[in-house]
Design an enzyme around this catalytic site. Structure first.
Site, PDB file in Angstrom:
ATOM      1  N   HIS A   5       0.878  -1.179   0.159  1.00 39.24           N
ATOM      2  CA  HIS A   5       0.061  -0.038   0.022  1.00 39.24           C
ATOM      3  C   HIS A   5       1.020   1.309   0.061  1.00 39.24           C
ATOM      4  O   HIS A   5       0.551   2.175  -0.477  1.00 39.24           O
ATOM      5  CB  HIS A   5      -0.866  -0.047   1.225  1.00 39.24           C
ATOM      6  CG  HIS A   5      -2.043  -0.892   1.282  1.00 39.24           C
ATOM      7  ND1 HIS A   5      -1.663  -2.289   1.848  1.00 39.24           N
ATOM      8  CD2 HIS A   5      -3.075  -1.025   0.795  1.00 39.24           C
ATOM      9  CE1 HIS A   5      -2.696  -2.996   1.577  1.00 39.24           C
ATOM     10  NE2 HIS A   5      -3.676  -2.221   1.072  1.00 39.24           N
TER      11      HIS A   5
ATOM     12  N   ASP B 108      -4.635  -6.498  -7.733  1.00 34.32           N
ATOM     13  CA  ASP B 108      -4.888  -5.714  -6.684  1.00 34.32           C
ATOM     14  C   ASP B 108      -5.082  -4.147  -7.096  1.00 34.32           C
ATOM     15  O   ASP B 108      -5.099  -3.656  -8.086  1.00 34.32           O
ATOM     16  CB  ASP B 108      -3.827  -5.769  -5.756  1.00 34.32           C
ATOM     17  CG  ASP B 108      -4.194  -5.661  -4.284  1.00 34.32           C
ATOM     18  OD1 ASP B 108      -4.981  -5.232  -3.824  1.00 34.32           O
ATOM     19  OD2 ASP B 108      -3.299  -5.930  -3.540  1.00 34.32           O
TER      20      ASP B 108
END
Length: 336
Positions: free
Chosen positions: A182, A251
């Site tokens: 992230h 993702d």
């Protein structure tokens, strides 16, 4: 149909979102905490999404693993344990752990089905590796590939009994990452032989209809691109070595592991061989850009999407409280 999954900005659709979704016709939608407040509200939201194109079977997904990864939270919805709880029990009583994982997922699936969610981005099949970043941590179902596969299969079965499709992630494995994707791009320098351990649970569950890639660079396979954007990783490792033939989602393309504009990254992911570009943050400029950058959904992708949605539907009749009571009795064996 645009081969993308888009996020929503709030508890209800804005006029702009409604108009854009009607025109773009994305493959599906993803919900986050900002989109869920009450049982009535979230069901009204998912019903409206279905009404836009008149599709009862619609890809509406959420990250609802349990533990720290839960978008639908108490007190409105129940709290579910992280993967580590089933890992601990498995080491004591494997059959009990498998049954507890199935019961837990079935109960969780009933919550999702009631909300109109058809796909849970769960279970993660990432192995726990000593010294790795805590982004996997207690989410992991264990360190042994066959244990992880067994518990993952139980979770998929439990969700399926509630009419919800699961999604194995993060193919080909996020467990060795020393960074949180992230925030930055993790680089894994393990050899191809060592990585055989990480891909083993994905290979064991390769017939699962839905999977998600990892934003991780594996130098043994591709020294330049992360898995999501790597034609070699997608086509040679995920499709061939692992044998995954289902619907492959990227993702989230807005994570800091990736460099470039979101529409460019979406096009790159699809060109690498992914089926669906996942964009979570409901930024209208990015969503419009993705719709413009991506080709019309390929026939092969459409067939995989249909096969995935065929796994969703009416739940097997079950009592939610009874499922949780039976799960808790099994988890209590750890303290006996």
């Amino acid at each position: 149909m645009v081969p993308a999954i888009f996020g929503l900005s709030g508890l209800t659709l804005t006029d702009d979102e409604r108009a854009f979704f009607r025109d773009a016709d994305p493959a599906g939608y993803i919900l986050f905490g900002r989109n869920v407040e009450s049982r009535v509200q979230v069901r009204a939201l998912t019903d409206e999404l279905r009404s836009i194109h008149g599709r009862d079977r619609l890809f509406v997904c959420i990250d609802q693993e349990g533990g720290r990864v839960a978008r639908m939270k108490p007190p409105t919805w129940g709290a579910y344990p992280p993967g580590e709880a089933f890992d601990r029990l498995y080491r004591l009583a494997p059959a009990s752990a498998i049954e507890a994982a199935r019961l837990n997922a079935q109960a969780l699936g009933l919550d999702l089905a009631e909300a109109g969610v058809s796909v849970d981005l769960h279970p993660p099949l990432d192995l726990r590796h000593p010294g790795a970043h805590d982004i996997t941590g207690d989410r992991a179902l264990g360190a042994d590939p066959m244990q992880v596969a067994a518990l993952g299969r139980a979770i998929l079965d439990g969700l399926g009994r509630s009419g919800v499709a699961g999604c194995i992630k993060h193919i080909p494995g996020h467990g060795r990452a020393l960074a949180d994707s992230h925030k930055e791009l993790p680089t894994v320098t393990a050899s191809a032989e060592e990585l055989e351990l990480d891909i083993a649970p994905f290979r064991a569950l390769s017939t699962t209809p839905i999977g998600m890639t990892a934003h991780v660079r594996y130098t043994a396979w591709d020294g330049e691109f992360p898995g999501t954007l790597s034609p070699f990783v997608v086509q040679e490792i995920i499709r061939k070595a692992i044998g995954f033939s289902g619907l492959l989602l990227t993702d989230d393309l807005d994570m800091q592991a990736l460099v470039g504009s979101v529409p460019e990254l979406a096009a790159q992911g699809i060109a690498a061989g992914c089926d669906i570009a996942l964009n979570c943050w409901a930024k209208m400029d990015d969503m419009v850009g993705i719709a413009q950058a991506l080709p019309v959904m390929a026939a092969e992708t459409a067939a995989r999407l249909d096969a995935a949605l065929a796994m969703t539907g009416p739940a097997t009749e079950a009592d939610h409280a009874d499922l949780l009571a039976r799960r808790d009795a099994l988890l209590a064996l750890q303290a006996a």
